[in-house]
Motif scaffolding. Structure first.
Motif, PDB file in Angstrom:
ATOM      1  N   TYR A   9       0.713  -1.433   0.045  1.00  0.00           N
ATOM      2  CA  TYR A   9       0.052  -0.039   0.028  1.00  0.00           C
ATOM      3  C   TYR A   9       1.126   1.339  -0.126  1.00  0.00           C
ATOM      4  O   TYR A   9       2.201   1.212   0.355  1.00  0.00           O
ATOM      5  N   ILE A  10       0.426   2.314  -0.550  1.00  0.00           N
ATOM      6  CA  ILE A  10       1.136   3.640  -0.855  1.00  0.00           C
ATOM      7  C   ILE A  10       0.120   4.704   0.196  1.00  0.00           C
ATOM      8  O   ILE A  10      -1.024   4.674  -0.174  1.00  0.00           O
ATOM      9  N   CYS A  11       0.657   5.329   1.108  1.00  0.00           N
ATOM     10  CA  CYS A  11      -0.139   6.535   1.784  1.00  0.00           C
ATOM     11  C   CYS A  11      -0.213   7.554   0.758  1.00  0.00           C
ATOM     12  O   CYS A  11       0.392   8.220  -0.149  1.00  0.00           O
ATOM     13  N   LYS A  12      -1.765   7.831   0.754  1.00  0.00           N
ATOM     14  CA  LYS A  12      -1.985   8.809  -0.463  1.00  0.00           C
ATOM     15  C   LYS A  12      -1.636  10.234   0.189  1.00  0.00           C
ATOM     16  O   LYS A  12      -1.300  11.158  -0.814  1.00  0.00           O
ATOM     17  N   THR A  13      -1.023  10.516   1.160  1.00  0.00           N
ATOM     18  CA  THR A  13      -0.663  12.198   1.682  1.00  0.00           C
ATOM     19  C   THR A  13       0.715  12.239   1.494  1.00  0.00           C
ATOM     20  O   THR A  13       1.222  13.018   1.034  1.00  0.00           O
ATOM     21  N   TRP A  45      -5.481   5.188   1.511  1.00  0.00           N
ATOM     22  CA  TRP A  45      -4.000   4.469   0.802  1.00  0.00           C
ATOM     23  C   TRP A  45      -4.513   4.106  -0.482  1.00  0.00           C
ATOM     24  O   TRP A  45      -5.951   3.986  -1.097  1.00  0.00           O
ATOM     25  N   THR A  46      -3.725   3.859  -1.543  1.00  0.00           N
ATOM     26  CA  THR A  46      -3.758   3.334  -2.754  1.00  0.00           C
ATOM     27  C   THR A  46      -2.841   2.429  -3.182  1.00  0.00           C
ATOM     28  O   THR A  46      -1.821   2.008  -2.181  1.00  0.00           O
ATOM     29  N   THR A  47      -2.614   1.900  -4.353  1.00  0.00           N
ATOM     30  CA  THR A  47      -1.792   0.963  -4.706  1.00  0.00           C
ATOM     31  C   THR A  47      -1.160   1.384  -6.262  1.00  0.00           C
ATOM     32  O   THR A  47      -1.727   2.076  -6.699  1.00  0.00           O
ATOM     33  N   LEU A  48      -0.099   0.971  -6.569  1.00  0.00           N
ATOM     34  CA  LEU A  48       0.461   1.249  -7.914  1.00  0.00           C
ATOM     35  C   LEU A  48      -0.374   0.750  -8.885  1.00  0.00           C
ATOM     36  O   LEU A  48      -0.743   1.374  -9.936  1.00  0.00           O
ATOM     37  N   ASP A  49      -1.004  -0.422  -8.956  1.00  0.00           N
ATOM     38  CA  ASP A  49      -2.141  -0.859  -9.844  1.00  0.00           C
ATOM     39  C   ASP A  49      -3.440   0.256  -9.870  1.00  0.00           C
ATOM     40  O   ASP A  49      -3.618   0.450 -10.929  1.00  0.00           O
ATOM     41  N   GLU A  50      -3.678   0.453  -8.857  1.00  0.00           N
ATOM     42  CA  GLU A  50      -4.879   1.411  -8.593  1.00  0.00           C
ATOM     43  C   GLU A  50      -4.429   2.764  -9.340  1.00  0.00           C
ATOM     44  O   GLU A  50      -5.258   3.238 -10.070  1.00  0.00           O
ATOM     45  N   MET A  51      -3.431   3.357  -9.193  1.00  0.00           N
ATOM     46  CA  MET A  51      -2.829   4.646  -9.946  1.00  0.00           C
ATOM     47  C   MET A  51      -2.648   4.153 -11.369  1.00  0.00           C
ATOM     48  O   MET A  51      -2.931   5.310 -12.083  1.00  0.00           O
ATOM     49  N   ARG A  52      -2.268   3.112 -11.980  1.00  0.00           N
ATOM     50  CA  ARG A  52      -1.864   2.848 -13.224  1.00  0.00           C
ATOM     51  C   ARG A  52      -3.234   2.919 -13.929  1.00  0.00           C
ATOM     52  O   ARG A  52      -3.524   3.482 -15.059  1.00  0.00           O
ATOM     53  N   ALA A  53      -4.516   2.169 -13.245  1.00  0.00           N
ATOM     54  CA  ALA A  53      -5.542   2.158 -13.785  1.00  0.00           C
ATOM     55  C   ALA A  53      -6.218   3.712 -13.676  1.00  0.00           C
ATOM     56  O   ALA A  53      -7.209   3.908 -14.612  1.00  0.00           O
ATOM     57  N   GLY A  54      -5.839   4.572 -12.889  1.00  0.00           N
ATOM     58  CA  GLY A  54      -6.262   5.892 -12.716  1.00  0.00           C
ATOM     59  C   GLY A  54      -5.991   6.746 -13.564  1.00  0.00           C
ATOM     60  O   GLY A  54      -6.210   7.999 -13.430  1.00  0.00           O
ATOM     61  N   TYR A  99       4.926   7.025  -8.428  1.00  0.00           N
ATOM     62  CA  TYR A  99       4.211   6.276  -9.791  1.00  0.00           C
ATOM     63  C   TYR A  99       5.333   5.787 -10.405  1.00  0.00           C
ATOM     64  O   TYR A  99       6.306   6.415 -10.734  1.00  0.00           O
ATOM     65  N   LEU A 100       5.232   4.641 -11.106  1.00  0.00           N
ATOM     66  CA  LEU A 100       6.268   3.882 -11.735  1.00  0.00           C
ATOM     67  C   LEU A 100       5.297   3.243 -12.726  1.00  0.00           C
ATOM     68  O   LEU A 100       4.351   2.326 -12.141  1.00  0.00           O
ATOM     69  N   ASP A 101       5.596   3.100 -13.983  1.00  0.00           N
ATOM     70  CA  ASP A 101       4.825   2.348 -15.011  1.00  0.00           C
ATOM     71  C   ASP A 101       6.222   1.996 -16.289  1.00  0.00           C
ATOM     72  O   ASP A 101       7.113   2.197 -15.877  1.00  0.00           O
ATOM     73  N   ASP A 102       5.547   0.989 -17.132  1.00  0.00           N
ATOM     74  CA  ASP A 102       6.491   0.499 -18.010  1.00  0.00           C
ATOM     75  C   ASP A 102       7.245   1.586 -18.988  1.00  0.00           C
ATOM     76  O   ASP A 102       8.229   1.579 -19.266  1.00  0.00           O
ATOM     77  N   ASP A 103       6.164   2.484 -19.389  1.00  0.00           N
ATOM     78  CA  ASP A 103       6.620   3.757 -20.013  1.00  0.00           C
ATOM     79  C   ASP A 103       7.996   4.372 -19.432  1.00  0.00           C
ATOM     80  O   ASP A 103       9.021   4.805 -19.801  1.00  0.00           O
ATOM     81  N   THR A 104       7.869   4.815 -18.144  1.00  0.00           N
ATOM     82  CA  THR A 104       9.102   5.365 -17.464  1.00  0.00           C
ATOM     83  C   THR A 104      10.094   4.533 -17.133  1.00  0.00           C
ATOM     84  O   THR A 104      11.290   4.991 -17.402  1.00  0.00           O
ATOM     85  N   VAL A 105       9.839   3.192 -17.034  1.00  0.00           N
ATOM     86  CA  VAL A 105      11.065   2.325 -17.158  1.00  0.00           C
ATOM     87  C   VAL A 105      11.806   2.305 -18.269  1.00  0.00           C
ATOM     88  O   VAL A 105      13.109   2.623 -18.358  1.00  0.00           O
ATOM     89  N   GLU A 106      10.931   2.215 -19.546  1.00  0.00           N
ATOM     90  CA  GLU A 106      11.767   2.259 -20.896  1.00  0.00           C
ATOM     91  C   GLU A 106      12.523   3.603 -20.905  1.00  0.00           C
ATOM     92  O   GLU A 106      13.572   3.587 -21.510  1.00  0.00           O
ATOM     93  N   ARG A 107      11.869   4.713 -20.473  1.00  0.00           N
ATOM     94  CA  ARG A 107      12.397   5.834 -20.992  1.00  0.00           C
ATOM     95  C   ARG A 107      13.885   6.093 -20.177  1.00  0.00           C
ATOM     96  O   ARG A 107      14.588   6.655 -20.525  1.00  0.00           O
ATOM     97  N   VAL A 108      13.740   5.778 -18.800  1.00  0.00           N
ATOM     98  CA  VAL A 108      14.891   5.937 -17.827  1.00  0.00           C
ATOM     99  C   VAL A 108      15.906   4.839 -18.315  1.00  0.00           C
ATOM    100  O   VAL A 108      17.134   5.144 -18.456  1.00  0.00           O
TER     101      VAL A 108
END
Ligand SMILES: [Zn+2]
Ligand SMILES: [Zn+2]
Length: 274
Positions: A9-13, A45-54, A99-108
């Protein structure tokens, strides 16, 4: 037979991620601390999956040669942007975001990936373990003095104190102040070779971008005492630097940063001493 799914879980604050658990943690130790605050809608709280979907995404922008900023859109939690310092010997991710996603990983990866992750302070730990794993086991540098703020332990974490040269010309310097382990990153090749300091909240860039400031708590506006301010300035004085990159896109002292730190410390100490 029952199976339990665990999630990090990720704290939203504050945006800091916790070790995997079956349900959300009871509280966020970072936000519960006097230097932060629990969100006005209560702990969420949120999660990375929820953020990716959001629909979140990361902006990846070159700020000067061999320095790239990475920040999340729309604004999330404290809203800091991370910095990637590229050197021939290895890259350092300075401060982290959630936040981290595949696009960010590729670019970095196209910029050489991440070999070391270091921070100004625990408010910017983000999802550091996700980032370390995504880049083939980058080392996460946590100051010994702040290890109690690591909410997701991992073998990638390595403790340090005082100062460490991560790669030639890229040095982590412990300054204290906002947190006992608060640090800056000195990048000798920055600002066309005049040197740059990456400071996050250790030395915060003021809105006028000609001054900096030093606080024990920024959201709750609690100052540091004169000796803590002097300790920060003494820690960075031996290193040549002309530019400061604070924790957000706009938070930059473009030139004359060395003098800005000295005169800001003098003004600050003068004010609090009356
Ligand atoms: Zn939090
Ligand atoms: Zn902070």
């Amino acid at each position: 037979m029952t199976t339990t799914t665990t999630v990090s879980y990720i704290c939203k604050t504050c945006g800091v991620q916790y070790a995997e658990s079956a349900g959300p943690p009871e509280r966020c130790i970072i936000c519960d601390d006097e230097r932060q605050y629990i969100g006005w809608q209560g702990q969420q709280w949120t999660t990375l999956d929820e953020m990716r979907a959001g629909g979140y995404k990361n902006d990846v922008r070159e700020l000067e040669p061999n320095l790239t900023g990475i920040g999340t859109q729309p604004w999330f939690a404290i809203g800091q942007r991370a910095l990637l310092v590229q050197t021939p010997q290895g890259n350092v991710l300075w401060d982290c975001i959630s936040y981290l996603d595949d696009d960010t990983v590729e670019r970095v990866k196209a910029l050489g990936g991440v070999q070391a992750i270091a921070f100004s302070h625990p408010h910017f730990y983000g999802t550091m373990v996700e980032w370390a794993h995504a880049f083939g086991g980058a080392t996460i540098y946590i100051p010994k003095a702040d290890q109690q703020w690591v909410t997701r332990p991992d073998p990638a974490v390595q403790l340090w104190e005082d100062k460490v040269e991560l790669f030639p010309g890229v040095t982590l310097i412990q300054c204290g102040g906002h947190f006992e382990g608060s640090a800056v990153l000195h990048w000798a090749a920055g600002a066309d070779g005049r040197g740059a300091l990456l400071t996050g909240d250790t030395i915060a860039v003021a809105q006028d971008r000609r001054y900096v400031t030093f606080m024990w708590s920024y959201p709750n506006v609690i100052p540091l005492n004169p000796s803590a301010v002097r300790r920060i300035v003494d820690a960075v004085r031996p290193y040549p630097f002309d530019r400061i990159y604070g924790g957000w896109w706009h938070a930059v002292v473009a030139q004359g940063a060395n003098e800005a730190v000295e005169r800001s410390a003098e003004r600050y100490i003068g004010r609090i001493q009356g």
